[in-house]
Design an enzyme around this catalytic site. Structure first.
Site, PDB file in Angstrom:
ATOM      1  N   ASP A  80       0.870  -1.164   0.000  1.00  0.00           N
ATOM      2  CA  ASP A  80       0.000   0.000   0.000  1.00  0.00           C
ATOM      3  C   ASP A  80       0.915   1.224   0.000  1.00  0.00           C
ATOM      4  O   ASP A  80       2.077   1.149   0.418  1.00  0.00           O
ATOM      5  CB  ASP A  80      -0.881  -0.025   1.258  1.00  0.00           C
ATOM      6  CG  ASP A  80      -1.657   1.255   1.445  1.00  0.00           C
ATOM      7  OD1 ASP A  80      -2.416   1.620   0.539  1.00  0.00           O
ATOM      8  OD2 ASP A  80      -1.490   1.894   2.499  1.00  0.00           O
ATOM      9  N   ASP A  82      -0.142   5.092   0.725  1.00  0.00           N
ATOM     10  CA  ASP A  82      -0.381   6.132   1.730  1.00  0.00           C
ATOM     11  C   ASP A  82      -0.421   5.540   3.132  1.00  0.00           C
ATOM     12  O   ASP A  82      -1.278   4.720   3.456  1.00  0.00           O
ATOM     13  CB  ASP A  82      -1.704   6.838   1.442  1.00  0.00           C
ATOM     14  CG  ASP A  82      -1.706   7.527   0.087  1.00  0.00           C
ATOM     15  OD1 ASP A  82      -0.612   7.789  -0.443  1.00  0.00           O
ATOM     16  OD2 ASP A  82      -2.804   7.790  -0.452  1.00  0.00           O
ATOM     17  N   ASP A 247      -1.354  -0.561   6.279  1.00  0.00           N
ATOM     18  CA  ASP A 247      -1.458   0.164   7.553  1.00  0.00           C
ATOM     19  C   ASP A 247      -2.886   0.235   8.063  1.00  0.00           C
ATOM     20  O   ASP A 247      -3.124   0.752   9.149  1.00  0.00           O
ATOM     21  CB  ASP A 247      -0.912   1.592   7.401  1.00  0.00           C
ATOM     22  CG  ASP A 247      -1.784   2.456   6.496  1.00  0.00           C
ATOM     23  OD1 ASP A 247      -2.085   3.606   6.883  1.00  0.00           O
ATOM     24  OD2 ASP A 247      -2.165   1.990   5.401  1.00  0.00           O
TER      25      ASP A 247
END
Length: 299
Positions: A80, A82, A247
């Site tokens: 991922d 961001d 995240d």
């Protein structure tokens, strides 16, 4: 000289990108595996002025949780962007609130970190109206579409000062050197991904493909597995032979729905950072610095 390509579909990264080591790397070398998730990079000016740095808001670091009994057999690693490769959420939080401030007639138009935690990993079209409703802003004042448009117009101002997450560049280098395929698999638009990574050309040059969320092939955003499955397919790798770094709980759910292993790196600024929210993850880490190459085995 590196030619940055801005494409909407997943794209192979040109080899020439590797020749240009760029601008500055926010990740420092020679750091140990302890300390807060924020302590290993230079705080940028935006974060200092807004008080939204990882350092100023991080909670006590927890011990990493390694939940495997033997090395995972892996062929590709999907990241991922961001909040995982790039410390995006501090600038994003500030930007989202600056747009809201123009519509603060109710006095409630403030995005909290708790609210922010509910949007991480999701498409903007899915969360924008929810945020406005929670802030007491009616559609007649500001529509979700307009909110997203204003946010996206302003957000590029933050890109030059967004550092990479601790250990990100080092880990990607190690994976490539060991023969693993690596890719970005993000809900963001392809043009946005390219703009963000243009300030980190060395990392960009290491990626085999970039899989954006606005690829027409992607019918559903996270927590659906579409983005990860599309990346695996374009890499020519079976889903069960992929490891995903994420995240957010939504990203974790997407990885697991796609039958992939997942290393979770919760953002300590958000309530969702509680490891209990990442119960199905194979690893729960404070940063990529804690990931060891002997946790995985090349197929």
């Amino acid at each position: 000289q590196q030619q940055q390509q801005q494409q909407v579909l997943a794209l192979p990264v040109m080899a020439s990108a590797k020749a240009k080591l760029g601008l500055r790397s926010a990740v420092r070398s020679g750091l140990g595996l302890t300390g807060s998730r924020c302590s290993n990079f230079r705080l940028n000016k935006i974060h200092q002025s807004s008080g939204l740095s990882m350092k100023s808001s991080a909670s006590t670091v927890k011990e990493p949780e390694i939940r495997i009994s033997s090395p995972l057999k892996i062929e590709a690693v999907l990241f991922d962007l961001d909040g995982t490769l790039l410390d995006f959420e501090g600038g994003s939080h500030d930007c989202l609130n600056k747009v809201l401030a123009q519509y603060n007639s109710t006095g409630k138009a403030r995005l909290t970190w708790e609210m922010h935690g509910t949007i991480v990993g999701r498409r903007a079209s899915e969360w924008s109206s929810e945020i406005l409703s929670q802030c007491g802003i009616s559609p007649s004042e500001l529509t979700g579409e307009k909110y997203v448009s204003m946010y996206l117009d302003k957000m590029p101002e933050y890109y030059p000062d967004m550092p990479l997450m601790p250990g990100a560049l080092d880990l990607v280098k190690k994976l490539k050197a060991a023969g693993y395929k690596v890719a970005v698999a993000s809900s963001s638009e392809g043009v946005s991904i390219q703009k963000k990574l243009s300030f980190h050309p060395e990392l960009l040059g290491l990626m085999d493909i970039i899989q954006p969320g606005d690829d027409p092939e992607i019918k559903r955003g996270k927590p659906a597995p579409d983005i990860f499955l599309a990346a695996a397919r374009k890499l020519g790798v079976a889903p069960e032979n992929c490891l995903v770094f994420e995240d957010s709980p939504f990203g974790l759910q997407g990885a697991k729905a796609g039958n992939m292993a997942c290393a979770a790196i919760p953002d300590s600024r958000m309530p969702i950072a509680d490891p209990a929210r990442f119960g199905t993850a194979d690893f729960v880490l404070n940063s990529m610095e804690e990931f060891k190459m002997d946790y995985i085995q090349k197929i």
